[in-house]
Design a protein around this motif. Sequence first.
Motif, PDB file in Angstrom:
ATOM      1  N   ALA A 136      38.381  38.336  37.100  1.00 32.85           N
ATOM      2  CA  ALA A 136      38.664  38.616  35.692  1.00 32.85           C
ATOM      3  C   ALA A 136      40.089  39.136  35.499  1.00 32.85           C
ATOM      4  O   ALA A 136      40.809  38.692  34.594  1.00 32.85           O
ATOM      5  CB  ALA A 136      37.652  39.622  35.157  1.00 32.85           C
ATOM      6  N   VAL A 137      40.502  40.073  36.329  1.00 33.76           N
ATOM      7  CA  VAL A 137      41.864  40.601  36.213  1.00 33.76           C
ATOM      8  C   VAL A 137      42.891  39.505  36.469  1.00 33.76           C
ATOM      9  O   VAL A 137      43.886  39.368  35.736  1.00 33.76           O
ATOM     10  CB  VAL A 137      42.056  41.787  37.174  1.00 33.76           C
ATOM     11  N   SER A 138      42.667  38.707  37.513  1.00 30.24           N
ATOM     12  CA  SER A 138      43.608  37.620  37.809  1.00 30.24           C
ATOM     13  C   SER A 138      43.630  36.585  36.698  1.00 30.24           C
ATOM     14  O   SER A 138      44.696  36.045  36.357  1.00 30.24           O
ATOM     15  CB  SER A 138      43.232  36.960  39.135  1.00 30.24           C
ATOM     16  N   GLY A 139      42.468  36.301  36.104  1.00 29.49           N
ATOM     17  CA  GLY A 139      42.431  35.330  35.013  1.00 29.49           C
ATOM     18  C   GLY A 139      43.221  35.783  33.806  1.00 29.49           C
ATOM     19  O   GLY A 139      43.990  35.005  33.206  1.00 29.49           O
ATOM     20  N   GLY A 140      43.060  37.043  33.398  1.00 29.83           N
ATOM     21  CA  GLY A 140      43.833  37.545  32.267  1.00 29.83           C
ATOM     22  C   GLY A 140      45.323  37.563  32.549  1.00 29.83           C
ATOM     23  O   GLY A 140      46.147  37.260  31.669  1.00 29.83           O
ATOM     24  N   TYR A 141      45.690  37.928  33.767  1.00 37.21           N
ATOM     25  CA  TYR A 141      47.112  37.958  34.141  1.00 37.21           C
ATOM     26  C   TYR A 141      47.702  36.552  34.141  1.00 37.21           C
ATOM     27  O   TYR A 141      48.809  36.324  33.627  1.00 37.21           O
ATOM     28  CB  TYR A 141      47.236  38.597  35.521  1.00 37.21           C
ATOM     29  N   LEU A 142      46.990  35.603  34.736  1.00 35.80           N
ATOM     30  CA  LEU A 142      47.527  34.241  34.838  1.00 35.80           C
ATOM     31  C   LEU A 142      47.565  33.529  33.497  1.00 35.80           C
ATOM     32  O   LEU A 142      48.351  32.588  33.318  1.00 35.80           O
ATOM     33  CB  LEU A 142      46.685  33.440  35.838  1.00 35.80           C
ATOM     34  N   LEU A 143      46.722  33.948  32.554  1.00 39.25           N
ATOM     35  CA  LEU A 143      46.807  33.364  31.217  1.00 39.25           C
ATOM     36  C   LEU A 143      48.151  33.690  30.573  1.00 39.25           C
ATOM     37  O   LEU A 143      48.806  32.814  29.980  1.00 39.25           O
ATOM     38  CB  LEU A 143      45.656  33.885  30.357  1.00 39.25           C
TER      39      LEU A 143
END
Length: 552
Positions: A136-143
């Motif tokens: 989840a953290v990586s997904g928000g960052y990569l967005l």
Amino acid sequence: MGPVTQVTEHRPPLSPDAPTQRARTAALATAFVRGGVAAGLGLGALAVLVTAAWIASPFPDSGPGGALHAAAGLWLLAHGTDLLRTDTTSGVPAPLGVTPLLLTALPLWLAHRAARDTLDADDGRPAPSTAGAVAAVSGGYLLVAAVVVVYTESGTLPADLLTAGVWTPLSVLAAATAGAWTAHGRPLPGRPETVVALRAAGRALAVLLGGGAALAAASLLWHAGDARASLDALAGEWSGRAAVLLLGLALLPNAVVWGMAYGLGPGFCVGTGALVTPLGFAGTPALPDFPLLAALPAEGRGTWLHWTAAAVPVAAVLLLGHRVGRAARAWPVREAVQAALLASWACGAAVALLAAAAGGPLGAGRLASFGPVGWQAGAAAVLWGSALGVPTALAVRSWGLRRRGRGAAALAAAKGVPVAAGAAVLALLPLPLPVPAEAAQDPRGAGAGPESDDPAGPADATRSAEGTAGTAPLGALAALDALEAMDDLAGLADLDERAGDGAYGFLPAAWEPPAEPAWEPPAEPAGGPPSASPAPASAPEQGPERGPEAAS
């Protein structure tokens, strides 16, 4: 009218786990938002810095849009993404892939912090799983990173899509995984050999980086005049010099890694066909004008002063071997060798990763290769560790066993026991020796003889003490503490002589009878002897084993 039929909608009852599932879903959504906020904070901090430099510049001809595009490009460059310079004289885009490692620290630390805080939630809500929090953290960052990549396409420094799709996700995932590992208390593998190897590799890497920093600082001080001339040639006004100094500060960690690769032997490239090693500066370099590059050694063969850089890897692998050998005194030779090799490979992997991140292209043609080559630096670290680290670990292990044997022999000689027998017995005993609780409470020693209060008798007490000694925990740390205490065992004979215990030593013997207090008759009263003398109240207590004979 006919009867009215009421239609009622029946819903299935809610599962008892439904509130928990909703709470975990909310926690994942919060982690996603945290990742996006972390990316925004890093991007915003860099945008403020670049905008301030643009405002202070005497020639702000690019406008605020150009400053924002430069900030977005630098933010992507900090994650390992290559940029493409489109304003070249030939019209062919030139890659720019040397990542300032100091710029990498803030964005990756923010991603690390977001993952750690997600798993450290102390507000009573259920925390998501470790994999879910990292994703989840990586997904928000990569967005946010994807939006920035699209934004840079309209500027003069667009992002290379291939590196943006590979290195940026890997760096963010690594930072988020490190945050989850921190939230769980930084656990290490359960095998003591693996733990010792990883810690030894970390210490060796720290020595390599410290030596690289010393080499870079010494070279920069040696060529301080050339570096000052390069700074004056690049910018004449204070704002330009400040910008150059800030860029040099961001590249200082790169210089440390370059110095580490130089000390290891492979060195680094300064353009295709030019290599800098302790043996010499060979080839024709393609050096842009920059103060840090002015600190390179002179071209030609290396001297003995350059060869002293080999002291950096020697010190690192000696420390690695010492740490492994000191912990491997209770291990077989095979496990000691495996731990030293594992430490060498772990250190080599870290060196290869840092060397690959510190280099890259600065353009096309002769500027396509700049900095150390990752696999070469890593292979050199593994070779150094295998060639010197493994023999050092075995030598330290043998020396520790030798000291252990000398301590056992000294103790055996002080006790009057044959040296060979004493060394063999002490090598098998767990140290420190366990003392039964009865012996700690009774100064005469539990089960010391027929006068003992233990109804089980001296034999059972002896067996109990043997069982206690046999079941003592023998973990890796207890074994290391026991081995470190062997040097002090030679002074136990002096303790016996000072205590006056005689030939039995400082431990109570099971066959030694306790000393009984002497009985004295009671004093006669002043009026003469009584007619009937009662039993003396001060008579010593008799044990149950004495029987009626004691009363007579």
